[in-house]
Motif scaffolding. Structure first.
Motif: not given
Length: 255
Positions: A113-121, A75-82, A84-94
């Protein structure tokens, strides 16, 4: 729905669901994950991420969902290279995401860049929400890979792009012969040196062996609706890049 081998590889036991075990495992190794990740790949994982981002650059995505974001390196690399205005990092692990939040804040990128706990399925985002959906080294941890890929397709905007990086098994000499030795001995040994969580670094090589790879993954992506599904490998086949796009004329997966 097809079951893939990596869905049956579990970190701890046969009683709990894979998602529950994966969450607990990554929560337990969050503090040492970045150091171990870069050590085990000899830093080459940074190059692999750059190659994945290079695929997205021509499309200039402004909203990106990074599935299985972990500590937010991609996510960090994508903002720096691209930019992007909005990147959400989603993961099951808080636990992993908390490390990511600290890294993002230190880099001064919390606005983007923000982070949200999500179930990928079972993502909570509306259909057609993101210009790009990414996942780096996380698909092998999905409890249901087809459902996870279907959710990526659902939340991607028509015309948007998918980029997945995943570890894979080399198929050609000499890495085909050397990699099993590295994965069965070196990875668990280094894992034990840096982390008390033995299961995590025994689980890693076992899950890599049986995650969908190459043509199998291309076909999986195509079945879930992705057009132009393509696989390519880096570093003698140790890492694979899978890409695709959501054709605006096709909005539902094939059966």
């Amino acid at each position: 729905m097809t079951q893939y081998g990596s869905e049956t590889i579990l970190p701890y036991n046969k009683e709990e669901q894979k998602g529950t075990q994966v969450k607990r495992m990554f929560d337990s190794i969050a503090g040492t994950y970045d150091l171990l990740n870069h050590t085990l790949s000899f830093g080459i994982d940074k190059i692999w991420r750059r190659k994945g981002i290079a695929f997205l650059r021509p499309f200039s995505p402004q909203s990106i969902l990074d599935i299985a974001t972990g500590t937010g390196d991609l996510a960090i690399s994508m903002h720096r290279k691209l930019k992007a205005n909005r990147i959400i990092g989603a993961d099951i692990s808080e636990g992993m995401m908390q490390v990511g939040r600290e890294k993002v804040a230190k880099a001064g990128l919390s606005e983007y860049i923000s982070f949200e706990q999500q179930d990928c399925t079972a993502l909570t985002y509306p259909d057609n929400s993101f210009d790009a959906v990414t996942a780096a080294f996380g698909v092998r941890n999905f409890e249901n890979i087809e459902q996870g890929i279907a959710e990526m397709f659902r939340v991607l905007k028509p015309g948007g792009h998918l980029m997945i990086l995943e570890l894979s098994t080399p198929e050609h000499f000499p890495m085909k012969q050397l990699y099993p030795i590295y994965s069965k001995t070196i990875i668990p040994f280094i894992g034990r040196l840096f982390s008390k969580e033995k299961a995590a670094y025994s689980y890693l090589p076992e899950s890599i062996k049986v995650v969908p790879q190459g043509k199998v993954m291309e076909e999986l992506l195509a079945r879930q609706g992705f057009a132009q599904a393509k696989a390519r490998t880096f570093t003698f086949g140790i890492c694979s890049l899978y890409t695709g796009c959501k054709d605006g004329s096709r909005t539902t997966p094939t059966k």
